[in-house]
Design a protein around this motif. Structure first.
Motif, mmCIF file in Angstrom:
data_model
loop_
_atom_site.group_PDB
_atom_site.id
_atom_site.type_symbol
_atom_site.label_atom_id
_atom_site.label_comp_id
_atom_site.label_asym_id
_atom_site.label_seq_id
_atom_site.Cartn_x
_atom_site.Cartn_y
_atom_site.Cartn_z
ATOM 1 N N TYR A 238 1.108 -1.338 -0.209
ATOM 2 C CA TYR A 238 0.043 -0.076 0.041
ATOM 3 C C TYR A 238 0.919 1.301 -0.166
ATOM 4 O O TYR A 238 0.481 2.272 -0.486
ATOM 5 N N THR A 239 2.014 1.127 0.722
ATOM 6 C CA THR A 239 2.872 2.315 0.933
ATOM 7 C C THR A 239 3.554 2.413 -0.657
ATOM 8 O O THR A 239 3.712 3.506 -1.127
ATOM 9 N N GLU A 268 -0.371 1.019 -15.828
ATOM 10 C CA GLU A 268 0.948 0.196 -16.404
ATOM 11 C C GLU A 268 1.664 0.056 -15.111
ATOM 12 O O GLU A 268 2.480 -0.965 -14.835
ATOM 13 N N ILE A 269 1.720 1.038 -13.904
ATOM 14 C CA ILE A 269 2.258 0.781 -12.814
ATOM 15 C C ILE A 269 1.698 -0.546 -12.039
ATOM 16 O O ILE A 269 2.605 -1.352 -11.471
ATOM 17 N N LEU A 270 0.743 -0.526 -12.229
ATOM 18 C CA LEU A 270 0.124 -1.782 -11.489
ATOM 19 C C LEU A 270 0.362 -3.219 -12.141
ATOM 20 O O LEU A 270 0.761 -4.185 -11.400
ATOM 21 N N GLU A 271 0.414 -2.827 -13.359
ATOM 22 C CA GLU A 271 0.922 -4.136 -14.202
ATOM 23 C C GLU A 271 2.304 -4.636 -14.048
ATOM 24 O O GLU A 271 2.806 -5.686 -13.902
ATOM 25 N N THR A 272 3.156 -3.563 -13.881
ATOM 26 C CA THR A 272 4.651 -3.513 -13.744
ATOM 27 C C THR A 272 4.883 -4.295 -12.564
ATOM 28 O O THR A 272 5.581 -5.414 -12.453
ATOM 29 N N LYS A 347 -9.208 4.253 -2.741
ATOM 30 C CA LYS A 347 -8.745 4.044 -4.047
ATOM 31 C C LYS A 347 -7.419 3.192 -3.909
ATOM 32 O O LYS A 347 -7.445 2.238 -4.792
ATOM 33 N N THR A 348 -6.453 3.782 -3.156
ATOM 34 C CA THR A 348 -5.329 2.837 -2.888
ATOM 35 C C THR A 348 -5.419 1.555 -2.416
ATOM 36 O O THR A 348 -4.981 0.643 -2.907
ATOM 37 N N VAL A 349 -6.338 1.404 -1.327
ATOM 38 C CA VAL A 349 -6.667 -0.084 -0.739
ATOM 39 C C VAL A 349 -7.393 -0.680 -2.069
ATOM 40 O O VAL A 349 -6.944 -2.074 -2.220
ATOM 41 N N HIS A 355 -5.030 -5.903 -7.495
ATOM 42 C CA HIS A 355 -3.859 -6.385 -8.313
ATOM 43 C C HIS A 355 -2.609 -6.784 -7.532
ATOM 44 O O HIS A 355 -1.867 -7.730 -8.219
ATOM 45 N N TRP A 356 -2.482 -6.481 -6.340
ATOM 46 C CA TRP A 356 -1.423 -6.949 -5.787
ATOM 47 C C TRP A 356 -1.558 -8.010 -4.477
ATOM 48 O O TRP A 356 -0.748 -7.934 -3.728
ATOM 49 N N SER A 357 -2.813 -8.417 -4.450
ATOM 50 C CA SER A 357 -3.017 -9.296 -3.413
ATOM 51 C C SER A 357 -1.985 -10.164 -2.909
ATOM 52 O O SER A 357 -1.770 -10.823 -1.829
#
Length: 368
Positions: A238-239, A268-272, A347-349, A355-357
């Motif tokens: 999250y950070t 793109e940041i989430l996918e990267t 939104k962050t959570v 995507h990053w669970s």
């Protein structure tokens, strides 16, 4: 303080590229109108500097790397996971050489003219980073992907200039898919060359790397350096999300030659992060026993000297007691440094959970 801030630099990172790299990077790339003045200035200065690059390259052809170089140590992990702080602490060990900020900008000015161009750089460069106000100077340890980007078109960091092509750069040069044999050979060549130049400049025999893109290249790095050692940093996702969005958004303002919407950039940041995490998890089993340590940045930040000692023991990096006072002195200087504080909004959570669970669950982090 330098003559320029990051938000008013007249050139972008391509100013340090050799002629061949400069032109290859530009193939099939559109430059948006609002950035054409900066590009023309960059191109003009690059053309002037290229004559000095030619002199350096001639010297490199006669260059003989030291034969007793030890296997490198790679600090890896997603951007904003604390790799810079860990790099700065461990680099206090005088046995390590590393890529300096100067080398990242001028990798082709390492064998001739370095003193003069280093002075020029110190005069004009900003005195701190735009995202966290950490001090900048030409001699500080720096991540070498910026140097690699100026030495070859086969670098993920060309997305800083052409952000609409992030997905292409990520697949080919970050997780190393769809690369041609020629591109792989070029990547290997410039990686070795960059390390040889750094060690030559420092007079050291062991290279300490800090390079987030190498997180996706563990397999490829082991093919070059079978006995390399790795320090993998993890941090609360999250950070990392909040910090990465700020870091890339702010830094792009200085480097970009194309616009990209905030929605596309976030995608793109989430996918990267996802692809980098998956590639590392798939490849880390290739690292020999005793050559990898995985470190929570929160633990390192809480007690950097104790964690550095653990890293030294796990990876068998040598006598820690002899370098402990140097690391204690540096850590003491940074103890009062003010960090950015992040609030995890809805939104962050939502984005991280969606995507990053896998990373959240694996490392036991929460949004609280």
């Amino acid at each position: 303080m330098g003559l320029f801030r990051f938000d008013n630099l007249p050139v972008n990172t391509l100013v340090g590229a050799d002629k061949k790299t400069f032109h290859k990077v530009l193939v099939d790339r559109e430059i948006d109108d609002e950035f054409k003045t900066k590009f023309r200035t960059t191109k003009c200065i690059q053309w002037i500097l290229n004559w000095f690059y030619i002199v350096n390259e001639r010297k490199y052809r006669k260059f003989q790397p030291a034969k007793d170089i030890e296997d490198p140590v790679f600090i890896i992990g997603h951007w904003r996971s604390g790799t810079t702080f860990v790099h700065n602490v461990i680099s206090k060990d005088p046995k390590f050489g590393y890529c300096t900020t100067y080398q990242t900008v001028f990798p082709h000015l390492m064998l001739w003219g370095r003193g003069f161009f280093r002075w020029c750089m110190k005069v004009v460069m900003p005195s701190s980073r735009p995202t966290d106000s950490l001090e900048l100077n030409p001699d500080q340890p720096q991540e070498e992907e910026f140097a690699l980007a100026n030495m070859s078109p086969c670098s993920y960091y060309h997305f800083w200039c052409f952000p609409r092509h992030i997905a292409e750069y990520r697949r080919k040069y970050l997780i190393m898919k769809d690369m041609t044999d020629e591109e792989r050979a070029e990547f290997n060549e410039v990686q070795r060359k960059m390390i040889n130049l750094a060690l030559n400049a420092s007079g050291k025999r062991q290279f300490l790397s800090k390079n987030p893109p190498h997180t996706g290249r563990v397999k490829e790095l082991l093919e070059l350096y079978p006995n390399a050692k790795f320090i993998y940093l993890v941090r609360n996702p999250y950070t990392v999300y909040k910090s990465t969005m700020s870091f890339i958004g702010n830094t792009l303002k200085t480097t970009q030659l194309q616009d990209i919407s905030s929605e596309e950039l976030e995608k793109e940041i989430l996918e990267t992060y996802t692809e980098l995490y998956d590639k590392y998890q798939a490849d880390k089993g290739l690292i020999p026993d005793g050559h990898l340590i995985e470190v929570r940045f929160e633990d390192f930040e809480k007690d950097p000297v104790a964690m550095a000692e653990k890293i030294y023991k796990t990876l068998d990096l040598g006598d820690f007691e002899s370098v402990k006072p140097l690391m204690e002195a540096y850590a003491g200087q940074k103890r009062g440094f003010r960090k950015n504080k992040y609030q995890y909004d809805e939104k962050t959570v939502s984005a991280v959970n969606a995507h990053w669970s896998k990373a959240v669950e694996k490392w036991g982090y929460t949004s609280l």
